[in-house]
Scaffold this active site. Structure first.
Site, PDB file in Angstrom:
ATOM      1  N   HIS A 264       0.845  -1.196   0.000  1.00 29.20           N
ATOM      2  CA  HIS A 264       0.000   0.000   0.000  1.00 29.20           C
ATOM      3  C   HIS A 264       0.885   1.253   0.000  1.00 29.20           C
ATOM      4  CE1 HIS A 264      -3.661   2.333   1.278  1.00 29.20           C
ATOM      5  NE2 HIS A 264      -2.717   3.136   1.745  1.00 29.20           N
ATOM      6  N   GLU A 265       1.787   1.321   0.940  1.00 23.66           N
ATOM      7  CA  GLU A 265       2.624   2.522   1.061  1.00 23.66           C
ATOM      8  C   GLU A 265       3.571   2.642  -0.139  1.00 23.66           C
ATOM      9  OE1 GLU A 265       1.586   4.611   3.047  1.00 23.66           O
ATOM     10  OE2 GLU A 265       0.415   3.363   4.416  1.00 23.66           O
ATOM     11  N   HIS A 268       1.799   4.532  -2.766  1.00 18.94           N
ATOM     12  CA  HIS A 268       1.909   5.978  -2.517  1.00 18.94           C
ATOM     13  C   HIS A 268       3.308   6.456  -2.909  1.00 18.94           C
ATOM     14  CE1 HIS A 268      -1.851   6.703  -0.452  1.00 18.94           C
ATOM     15  NE2 HIS A 268      -1.618   5.831   0.504  1.00 18.94           N
ATOM     16  N   GLU A 294      -4.654   7.788  -2.973  1.00 24.07           N
ATOM     17  CA  GLU A 294      -5.117   6.520  -2.420  1.00 24.07           C
ATOM     18  C   GLU A 294      -5.421   5.511  -3.526  1.00 24.07           C
ATOM     19  OE1 GLU A 294      -4.637   6.548   0.652  1.00 24.07           O
ATOM     20  OE2 GLU A 294      -5.388   4.551   1.128  1.00 24.07           O
TER      21      GLU A 294
HETATM   22 ZN    ZN Z   1      -2.973   5.163   1.910  1.00 23.09          ZN
END
Ligand code: ZN
Length: 500
Positions: A264-265, A268, A294
């Protein structure tokens, strides 16, 4: 009139100083969340507050506004015009906020984060309540300063998701909520279960990190321009050009938490690493919105990381990192284990279906805090009521209840809806990508991620803040943000997993 090229140069050198101050702020905030000894809290809050004040002074410097005005009259085209337009936006936004308010918010944010960390560790909401009360007051003050006519929540939310309002969010959430509640019901009534025992063994943290980080680099997260550290609540942070860091936390008894947080990160991080270098240090070289941000993290976490095709490639690698622990588990069973739908307490660890019910609960609660219909002292009870209503679970304490997320601790109110908006966009992007690239499962099965990352780079990352979020979505997907792609995806995926 001065030469436009010289004025543009002067504009960029002023923006570069502001970006350098932002870099110092980002580094201090990253440090506070990862390395700083707790004793440094008061000193750090003061330093952040002073630095935010300096940054604000630079932004509202009349010489900067004069340059913007001059360049607006210079009939620039293309990206230079966009740079001037976006600088105007940042300058005007800053000018509406009194310097003292900016400084107080920075201090409160830093102190609130420290108090939250202690309150969360002790499951003691009373330690955090005065900080949250202050954040609510500061947030109302800021909203009034930015736009005294609009609904305060809308103003706050717009700071994270440009052009969006609570009403627009609710218009998206209403059909989504109805369909998800139905889907949760269908999963429950199917009588099917996804056995989670394969992921609930003891997994050493070094192995978790090695596996997840290696995969993240194959996705495209560049460790030459990044690093991974530990924190209480995972986040990604752009420090400056060539330095975009990610963080995670580990659960030695649940394989899912760290690896999906890392992917997830990393999503980003890849967005930030892919922003246009030519406009680094200017408003144009930043992201479009948090919802768009996101969409990048959720795409790698879910569309890739929770897909069967991905695990058909990745499972062998995982097995090799934990010899003997997963040898008897077929890949389909492992895939089911990382997709088990279980109403739970923690948002960041939630499955793709119930996740949005966590977000919707927060969206309603933070609106209540801002409009005054919910008092800070009543938050824990209201939180638990929402969880019972939406997810059928009641948190045993506030640590896994209203103290779980970092956002409110730093004064981030109006932020939560972007998680769901971004998730919807992630599936919409995936559909658009498949129209352009064909079936992505084949590539995933071969561990080939370059087509996906290049597509995202071209259409999203490299665009910086050239377009509004709505324009960017339209250009990348051919339509406005919609929940249908996500619902199609969720019903098909979970229907297959749970047999309905
Ligand atoms: Zn996030």
């Amino acid at each position: 009139m001065a030469d436009a090229a010289a004025s543009l140069e002067a504009l960029r050198s002023r923006l570069a100083v502001i970006a350098d101050l932002s870099q110092a702020l980002a580094l201090m905030r990253w440090d506070q969340s990862t390395m700083m000894p707790r004793g440094g809290a008061a000193g750090r809050a003061g330093a952040l507050s002073s630095l935010e004040r300096l940054r604000h002074e630079r932004l509202v410097d009349p010489a900067l506004a004069d340059l913007v005005a001059e360049l607006e009259g210079a009939s620039l085209g293309g990206d230079d015009a966009a740079l001037v337009r976006e600088t105007r936006r940042d300058v005007e936004r800053a000018a509406k906020q009194p310097a003292d308010l900016v400084a107080r918010r920075a201090r409160a944010s830093s102190l609130g984060r420290e108090a939250w960390q202690q309150a969360r560790a002790d499951a003691d909401f009373a330690l955090f309540a005065p900080h949250l009360r202050e954040h609510v007051e500061l947030a109302r003050e800021m909203a009034a300063a930015l736009d005294g006519e609009a609904e305060p929540y809308d103003v706050l939310h717009d700071g994270y998701e440009r052009g969006s309002t609570a009403a627009a969010v609710e218009a998206t959430f209403a059909p989504l909520r109805a369909s998800l509640v139905e889907l949760v019901g269908a999963i429950r009534e199917s009588g099917g279960t996804c056995d989670t025992s394969p992921v609930l063994q003891s997994f050493d943290e070094a192995g978790q990190e090695r596996f997840a980080l290696e995969v993240a680099t194959l996705f495209g997260y560049d460790l030459h321009r990044g690093r991974l550290d530990r924190t209480v609540h995972p986040f990604a942070s752009r420090i400056g050009r060539g330095d975009v860091r990610i963080t995670t936390r580990y659960d030695p008894h649940d394989l899912r938490n760290a690896i999906f947080a890392i992917w997830h990160e990393a999503g980003h991080g890849m967005y930030e690493q892919g922003l246009p270098d030519a406009y680094a240090g200017t408003p144009l070289g930043t992201y479009a919105s948090l919802g768009v941000h996101e969409s990048q993290s959720r795409l790698w976490e879910n569309l890739v990381g929770r897909s069967l095709a991905f695990w058909e490639w990745g499972f062998e690698r995982l097995r090799a990192v934990f010899p003997g622990q997963l040898d008897d588990v077929p890949v389909e069973r492992f895939h089911a284990a990382v997709n088990a739908v279980t109403p739970s307490f923690i948002r960041v660890e939630a499955d793709e279906v119930t996740y949005h019910l966590h977000v919707m609960a927060r969206f309603e609660l933070e609106q209540g805090l801002i409009d005054g219909s919910l008092d800070v002292d009543d938050l824990p009870a209201a939180w638990n009521e929402r969880y019972e209503a939406y997810l059928g679970v009641t948190p045993p304490d506030d640590r896994v209840g209203c103290l779980q997320d970092v956002h409110w601790s730093e004064g981030g109110i109006g932020y939560f809806p972007t998680y769901t908006l971004g998730t919807l966009l992630s599936v919409q992007l995936w559909e658009a990508m498949q129209r352009d690239l064909g079936d992505l499962d084949e590539a995933l099965r071969r561990g080939e991620f370059g087509g996906i990352s290049s597509w995202l780079h071209d259409r999203i990352h490299s665009q910086g803040r050239r377009f509004t979020p709505a324009e960017l979505v339209e250009r990348a997907t051919g339509g406005p943000l919609a929940c249908d792609p996500f619902l199609r995806y969720a019903w098909a995926k979970y229907g297959a997993l749970y047999g309905f």
